[in-house]
Design a protein around this motif. Sequence first.
Motif, short mmCIF file in Angstrom:
data_model
loop_
_atom_site.label_atom_id
_atom_site.label_comp_id
_atom_site.label_asym_id
_atom_site.label_seq_id
_atom_site.Cartn_x
_atom_site.Cartn_y
_atom_site.Cartn_z
N LEU A 389 0.83 -1.20 0.00
CA LEU A 389 0.00 0.00 0.00
C LEU A 389 0.86 1.25 0.00
CD1 LEU A 389 -2.79 -0.91 2.57
CD2 LEU A 389 -2.81 -1.07 0.09
N PRO A 390 0.47 2.32 -0.67
CA PRO A 390 1.24 3.55 -0.63
C PRO A 390 1.24 4.14 0.77
CG PRO A 390 -0.87 3.89 -1.74
CD PRO A 390 -0.72 2.42 -1.52
N ALA A 391 2.32 4.79 1.13
CA ALA A 391 2.44 5.33 2.48
C ALA A 391 1.46 6.46 2.71
CB ALA A 391 3.87 5.82 2.71
N GLU A 392 1.19 7.25 1.69
CA GLU A 392 0.26 8.36 1.81
C GLU A 392 -0.73 8.32 0.66
OE1 GLU A 392 0.06 10.44 4.24
OE2 GLU A 392 1.86 9.83 5.32
N PRO A 393 -1.97 8.76 0.87
CA PRO A 393 -2.93 8.84 -0.22
C PRO A 393 -2.41 9.78 -1.31
CG PRO A 393 -3.99 9.17 1.92
CD PRO A 393 -2.52 9.17 2.16
N THR A 394 -2.70 9.42 -2.53
CA THR A 394 -2.19 10.21 -3.65
C THR A 394 -3.15 11.30 -4.08
OG1 THR A 394 -3.14 8.60 -5.19
CG2 THR A 394 -0.86 8.25 -4.50
N SER A 395 -4.38 11.33 -3.57
CA SER A 395 -5.34 12.31 -4.03
C SER A 395 -6.45 12.45 -3.00
CB SER A 395 -5.94 11.88 -5.38
OG SER A 395 -7.03 12.69 -5.72
N TYR A 396 -7.08 13.65 -3.00
CA TYR A 396 -8.20 13.88 -2.10
C TYR A 396 -9.43 13.07 -2.50
CZ TYR A 396 -5.95 17.57 0.58
OH TYR A 396 -5.11 18.25 1.42
N ILE A 397 -9.35 12.43 -3.66
CA ILE A 397 -10.46 11.55 -4.06
C ILE A 397 -10.59 10.39 -3.09
CG2 ILE A 397 -9.16 9.97 -5.55
CD1 ILE A 397 -11.46 10.14 -7.55
N THR A 398 -9.53 10.11 -2.32
CA THR A 398 -9.60 9.02 -1.34
C THR A 398 -10.49 9.36 -0.15
OG1 THR A 398 -7.59 9.81 -0.25
CG2 THR A 398 -7.33 8.15 -1.98
N LEU A 399 -11.01 10.59 -0.09
CA LEU A 399 -12.02 10.90 0.93
C LEU A 399 -13.35 10.23 0.63
CD1 LEU A 399 -11.48 14.70 1.70
CD2 LEU A 399 -11.25 12.79 3.29
N ILE A 400 -13.55 9.82 -0.63
CA ILE A 400 -14.84 9.22 -1.01
C ILE A 400 -15.16 7.98 -0.17
CG2 ILE A 400 -16.06 8.02 -2.88
CD1 ILE A 400 -14.85 9.99 -4.83
N PRO A 401 -14.23 7.02 0.05
CA PRO A 401 -14.57 5.86 0.89
C PRO A 401 -14.96 6.25 2.31
CG PRO A 401 -12.56 5.45 -0.34
CD PRO A 401 -12.89 6.89 -0.55
N LEU A 402 -14.27 7.24 2.88
CA LEU A 402 -14.61 7.69 4.23
C LEU A 402 -16.01 8.30 4.26
CD1 LEU A 402 -13.93 8.26 7.18
CD2 LEU A 402 -12.84 10.38 6.43
N LEU A 403 -16.29 9.18 3.30
CA LEU A 403 -17.61 9.82 3.26
C LEU A 403 -18.71 8.81 2.98
CD1 LEU A 403 -16.69 13.08 1.31
CD2 LEU A 403 -17.07 12.82 3.77
#
Length: 510
Positions: A389-403
């Motif tokens: 897994l990448p150490a840090e998210p590459t984009s703010y699009i990764t907020l979608i799973p949380l939301l």
Amino acid sequence: MERGDREPLVRKTSSSYRTFPESTARRLDREYLRSLHNKRLYLAVFAAVLGNFSFGFALVYPSPVIPALEAHPSAALRLDQHTAPWFGSVFTLGAAAGGLSTMLLNDCLGRKLSIMFSALPSALGYALLAGAQGLWMLLLGRVLTGYAGGVTSASIPVYISEISHPGVRGMLGACPQIMAVLGSLVLYALGKYLRLVLDWRWLAVAGEVPVLAMVLLLCFMPNSPRFLLSQGKEEEALGSLCWLRGEDTDYAREYEQIKDSVRRQSRRVSCAELKDPFLYKPILIAGGMRFLQQLSGVTCILVYLQPIFKKTSVILKPEYDAALVGLVRLSSVAIAAVSMDKAGRKILLFVSAGVMLVSNLTMGLYIHFVPASHNGTVANKTLVSSANLPAEPTSYITLIPLLATMLFIMGYAMGWGPITWLLMSEILPLKARGVASGLCVVVSWLTAFTLTQFFLPVVNAFGLEVPFLFFAVISAGNILFTGCCVPETKGRSLEQIEAFFRTGRRSFLR
């Protein structure tokens, strides 16, 4: 009041009850509800739902404990990739066994004593966890706390519905879910604090506190008037209702309505009677709701919350996710508690299922279509290994799973979480309420265990998006089930709900 003096009142009450709704009966009901004193009722409900607080505490107990046990210096207590999942999942097997035994306990001991009985396995389970010297003590402790949770899951909603009146039954019916969520949040908070300053065993010691408080308070609370009448204890039932409603209220009228209903269901349910729609329809509705509730994926999502967030590279740190989701659950259940007696049960169930459908569909489509370089799912094939897994998210699009997950939890907590328990206790007929509520809990937790056990193999074989798309299909089925099968019970007494299933007359529920 002598028996001979009560008979005319019984006949008068029964007549107005059978012809409900009449303007006079509605006016009397409204005036009666306005005259009631609820302080003692609220106290009795609070004493009971301490059992749900303990249930929520025990359910998520593995979350902060498993990391500590995976690094434990003693080989006898150290968990690995095979034993850690069992440490979390055997709780649901214990809960199913607790629901099964409650089929007898609810009718033999009564609702209040069944709740108090749950304190014994719960206290013993926490003691085993606190003093564990081997894996068997850890697993047995989890089974016993799960068993206690199964008993309280089947007994507390029934107890609350039977001591409450229509004006507040919806609000009070949401209290078990509120306390369960609060128990989970307290566990997360204590887990973080105790991990820094104290040994993990103290979490189990802390779990004993709500159990002991529940037993102490329930010693001073009355049993359900309906249960007491079903046992032929008329004076105790009248005294119980008087204590709950207030001496200066017209509780005698409600007492006679309850007594009239109990008299018509004085015999124990037989196998032949199960062919009667009056019995099998509410049992099938209640059982179907518990089955669909678990199939919607809530247990899987909560159990595997942090691995799911890690696989989708959510931009926030994983240790904050559980607390954030827990706060969303708590606020959403509180909204449901306030809205249930105003908006009604069915509208909240529709909204809840619709929100879960949108959130699960969003999650599944996101995982399927967003490139792995953005969502970190590494072809979505496993939740087990996080090495790539990448150490840090590459984009703010990764907020979608949380939301999307927060939206799912919000939708679930507004309807299909608390209302399924409330409706179970409302629609089941008195003569089958004890047995049927236990059966519903068994269905619920066996479904949860099976789904949780199959979740990882399905993800490994087909990808992470498949379970979420399946949960979306189930949520669509929940909408259809609500529209076709679930009656609206807002503002109706338990006797009026039973009359609806007995006669099929919609006028009883208008």
